[in-house]
Design a protein around this motif. Structure first.
Motif, PDB file in Angstrom:
ATOM      1  N   LYS A  40      17.115   6.635  10.833  1.00  0.00           N
ATOM      2  CA  LYS A  40      15.687   6.379  11.033  1.00  0.00           C
ATOM      3  C   LYS A  40      15.282   4.950  10.675  1.00  0.00           C
ATOM      4  O   LYS A  40      14.381   4.385  11.283  1.00  0.00           O
ATOM      5  CB  LYS A  40      14.899   7.379  10.182  1.00  0.00           C
ATOM      6  CG  LYS A  40      13.452   7.507  10.567  1.00  0.00           C
ATOM      7  CD  LYS A  40      12.779   8.618   9.798  1.00  0.00           C
ATOM      8  CE  LYS A  40      11.293   8.602  10.053  1.00  0.00           C
ATOM      9  NZ  LYS A  40      10.613   9.637   9.300  1.00  0.00           N
TER      10      LYS A  40
ATOM     11  N   THR B 270      16.104   3.176  13.919  1.00  0.00           N
ATOM     12  CA  THR B 270      15.597   3.716  15.192  1.00  0.00           C
ATOM     13  C   THR B 270      14.160   4.220  15.112  1.00  0.00           C
ATOM     14  O   THR B 270      13.489   4.340  16.143  1.00  0.00           O
ATOM     15  CB  THR B 270      16.458   4.910  15.653  1.00  0.00           C
ATOM     16  OG1 THR B 270      16.340   5.955  14.664  1.00  0.00           O
ATOM     17  CG2 THR B 270      17.922   4.521  15.794  1.00  0.00           C
TER      18      THR B 270
ATOM     19  N   LEU C 188      13.606   7.224  14.428  1.00  0.00           N
ATOM     20  CA  LEU C 188      13.712   8.581  14.986  1.00  0.00           C
ATOM     21  C   LEU C 188      14.669   9.442  14.157  1.00  0.00           C
ATOM     22  O   LEU C 188      15.649   8.933  13.616  1.00  0.00           O
ATOM     23  CB  LEU C 188      14.275   8.515  16.417  1.00  0.00           C
ATOM     24  CG  LEU C 188      13.664   7.477  17.367  1.00  0.00           C
ATOM     25  CD1 LEU C 188      14.488   7.407  18.653  1.00  0.00           C
ATOM     26  CD2 LEU C 188      12.219   7.805  17.683  1.00  0.00           C
TER      27      LEU C 188
ATOM     28  N   ILE D  75      17.702  12.365  14.117  1.00  0.00           N
ATOM     29  CA  ILE D  75      18.737  12.812  15.069  1.00  0.00           C
ATOM     30  C   ILE D  75      18.274  14.159  15.611  1.00  0.00           C
ATOM     31  O   ILE D  75      18.095  15.113  14.857  1.00  0.00           O
ATOM     32  CB  ILE D  75      20.109  12.928  14.375  1.00  0.00           C
ATOM     33  CG1 ILE D  75      20.547  11.569  13.818  1.00  0.00           C
ATOM     34  CG2 ILE D  75      21.160  13.454  15.364  1.00  0.00           C
ATOM     35  CD1 ILE D  75      21.778  11.620  12.924  1.00  0.00           C
TER      36      ILE D  75
ATOM     37  N   PHE E  21      16.409  12.958  22.054  1.00  0.00           N
ATOM     38  CA  PHE E  21      16.610  11.545  22.420  1.00  0.00           C
ATOM     39  C   PHE E  21      17.845  11.326  23.289  1.00  0.00           C
ATOM     40  O   PHE E  21      18.793  12.098  23.276  1.00  0.00           O
ATOM     41  CB  PHE E  21      16.631  10.690  21.153  1.00  0.00           C
ATOM     42  CG  PHE E  21      15.409  10.918  20.319  1.00  0.00           C
ATOM     43  CD1 PHE E  21      14.162  10.522  20.798  1.00  0.00           C
ATOM     44  CD2 PHE E  21      15.468  11.581  19.104  1.00  0.00           C
ATOM     45  CE1 PHE E  21      13.006  10.779  20.076  1.00  0.00           C
ATOM     46  CE2 PHE E  21      14.316  11.845  18.375  1.00  0.00           C
ATOM     47  CZ  PHE E  21      13.082  11.445  18.858  1.00  0.00           C
TER      48      PHE E  21
ATOM     49  N   MET F 102      17.768   6.104  20.643  1.00  0.00           N
ATOM     50  CA  MET F 102      18.517   6.140  19.372  1.00  0.00           C
ATOM     51  C   MET F 102      19.647   5.109  19.344  1.00  0.00           C
ATOM     52  O   MET F 102      20.444   5.101  18.416  1.00  0.00           O
ATOM     53  CB  MET F 102      19.108   7.518  19.059  1.00  0.00           C
ATOM     54  CG  MET F 102      18.077   8.569  18.783  1.00  0.00           C
ATOM     55  SD  MET F 102      18.690   9.884  17.731  1.00  0.00           S
ATOM     56  CE  MET F 102      18.300   9.212  16.122  1.00  0.00           C
TER      57      MET F 102
END
Length: 566
Positions: free
Chosen positions: A144, A147, A149, A151, A155, A212
């Motif tokens: 994160k 990215t 984000l 996992i 994505f 990602m």
């Protein structure tokens, strides 16, 4: 009479026009705007077929997507010609697209190597789990910091990894250096600018930030992330800003016109809603629901399950702007489900009538976790649940519960956003197909206890892409200076619940009940069957079930014993 004549002649003397391709999950549209007034002049829409080859799988045909774009373009050009508008006035084309949807194609033949795996597809659940398991402490937020984000199945990198692991054609094309990866924007731009004959393989920062594989701080593909997913960097498109000339159209009525804007659909809607100030937010009600809040020039990391994403970068030399995003997988898709799977409505407008006929769900709650739960939970094992049913419940209550589910999911995200930013939102700007449902909009205002503001021209996603394209260097027919932006007329839905009254108590009670229903939907689907240690799956490995069976046996023995002593 004179004003009518002036109007008809001015229709032809419109000045520069800008077009936008809006390639969404359920349809493709091509729209043409007046660059000076932001007025929508004409458009055409084509539905896209989705296929569900297995439970949780969602695919679309890349060639059908491309064909739908050509069809929408040609039909819109015909409509403009009928309106006596010269299509040579179209100075630029912007592209906006469903994000995360993943395609791989052969650069030599131009052929897709597999169907497009759609963003809400769940086949990658075990891939995502495997990737999480190799992180220190099995932490889904391990990447994160780079990215923004977690996992997740959502994505692109996880979908691309699945394709490389499970589709021989993809694996072989990667090995022989013929594979090209892209989200829908990359596929379209490559094809429209010439495909295998010199097509431009690019994407923009907003779409790249959903893969990602992209570092949101350096604004480029990250070698460490690519290594983590074991994805060769050569298959990735070049990352560009959201507003610059990428290439020229190579065929059709608009051949020679520059494609000069590219934004993922949610970023495009943020731009189209003119949310250029830090703290401004919009929610788009499409297949899913996406609430984005502009956080300015610095990425803000969420402590409450939201994503940090690139909002836009409107020019090569302009700074990137970031957003906090809350993503809900199923919003408009629940309407499609009620129509196609249950058959309780024939059209989406019927849903509003049905729900309005009862005005309440009468204690029924619907958590449409068809693709797991996205923000703020990120729980792929959740599944849809309808609870609180009684003999009194009918399809009208279910319709109301479905609309309420969209509002409750938005409320959860807004709560998280307010906690992350520390500054509560005072009004919510909204757009997307579902906003034509007035009951939904009023319900949303009541559940959030803040006004909901809907622009009278609902095509803000396409407008955002057109703005980016028209403002690009070398096109420059659309000014993005705040004083030049046209005033947008809108409709405001004020909350009708008094915050101190009985209605507010009722609303909070229902929201608390909804959250209880969400907990019931969690951990429904586990990918691993529970084993009893020697490789066999045991019925007693489920503790409640084990107790239930043991309890039932003991009660049977007890009942026999009592019967025998009567």
């Amino acid at each position: 009479m004179n004003s009518r004549m002036a109007a008809s002649s001015s229709r032809v003397m419109l000045g520069p026009l800008v077009a936008a391709i809006d390639q969404g999950t359920s349809s493709t549209r091509f729209l043409v705007f007046n660059a000076k007034t932001a007025e929508l002049l004409s458009h055409h829409q084509v539905e896209i077929n989705q296929s569900f080859p297995k439970e949780g799988w969602v695919e679309e045909d890349p060639k059908e997507i491309l064909q739908s774009v050509y069809e929408c373009m040609e039909r819109t050009c015909e409509k403009l010609t009928q309106l006596n508008i010269d299509i040579s006035n179209i100075k630029a084309i912007g592209v906006t697209n469903q994000r995360e949807t993943t395609l791989v194609w052969d650069k030599e033949t131009g052929e897709p190597l597999y169907n497009a795996i759609v963003w809400l597809d769940l086949r990658t659940q075990s891939t995502a789990e495997r990737l999480i398991n190799k992180t220190p402490g099995r932490n889904k937020n391990h990447l994160k910091h780079k990215t923004g984000l977690p996992i997740s199945t959502y994505f692109s990198a996880v979908k691309l990894r699945w394709l490389m692991d499970n589709v021989d054609e993809v694996a072989e094309a990667v090995l022989t250096h013929r594979a090209m990866f892209g989200t829908v924007d990359s596929w379209l731009i490559w094809c429209l600018t010439g495909g295998k004959s010199g097509g431009v393989h690019c994407t923009d920062v907003t779409n790249a930030s959903r893969t990602m594989l992209f570092n949101i701080h350096t604004l480029d593909w990250d070698p460490e992330l690519c290594k983590y997913f074991d994805i060769p960097m050569e298959i990735l498109p070049k990352v560009r800003s959201s507003s610059e000339i990428y290439g020229l159209m190579k065929s059709g009525s608009l051949s020679g016109i520059p494609i000069s804007g590219c934004l993922g659909d949610q970023s495009a809607a943020l731009v189209g809603q003119m949310c250029f100030q830090e703290g401004q937010a919009k929610n788009t009600y499409g297949t899913g629901c996406f609430l984005l809040r502009n956080t300015g020039a610095k990425p803000v990391m969420s402590d409450h399950g939201l994503l940090t994403t690139v909002a836009y970068k409107l020019g090569r030399d302009k700074p990137a702007c970031y957003a906090l995003e809350g993503s809900v997988a199923i919003a408009g898709a629940v309407v499609r489900w009620l129509k196609d799977n249950l058959g309780i409505i024939q059209t989406s407008t019927e849903l509003e009538k049905l729900a309005a006929s009862v005005g309440t769900s009468y204690g029924c709650y619907f958590v449409p976790a068809f693709s797991g739960l996205y923000a703020p939970y990120w729980e792929p094992s959740a599944r849809g649940i309808i609870c609180g049913l009684t003999q009194f419940t009918n399809k009208s209550h279910l319709a109301f519960a479905a609309l309420e589910a969209v509002c409750f999911q938005t409320r959860e995200i807004l709560d998280a956003m307010n906690q992350d930013s520390g500054i509560p939102l005072t009004q919510l700007q909204v757009d997307g197909g579902m906003t034509s449902n007035r009951l939904l909009m009023q319900l949303q205002a009541d559940i959030l206890c803040i006004p909901v503001v809907k622009p009278s021209m609902p095509e803000t996603t396409a407008l955002g892409a057109a703005m980016a394209a028209g403002a690009a260097e070398g096109v420059s027919v659309w000014s993005l200076r705040p004083e030049d932006l046209s005033e947008v007329t809108s409709e405001k839905f004020e909350p009708q619940i008094n915050p101190e009254g009985q209605g507010a108590y009722e609303s909070e009670f229902r929201y608390a009940r909804w959250k209880k229903a969400v907990q019931r939907a969690m951990n429904w689907e586990t990918t691993e069957p529970i084993s009893n240690g020697n490789g066999e799956t045991s019925i007693f490995s489920s503790v409640p079930l084990g107790f239930y069976i043991l309890g039932s046996m003991l009660m049977l023995i007890g009942a026999k014993y009592i019967a025998g002593h009567k």
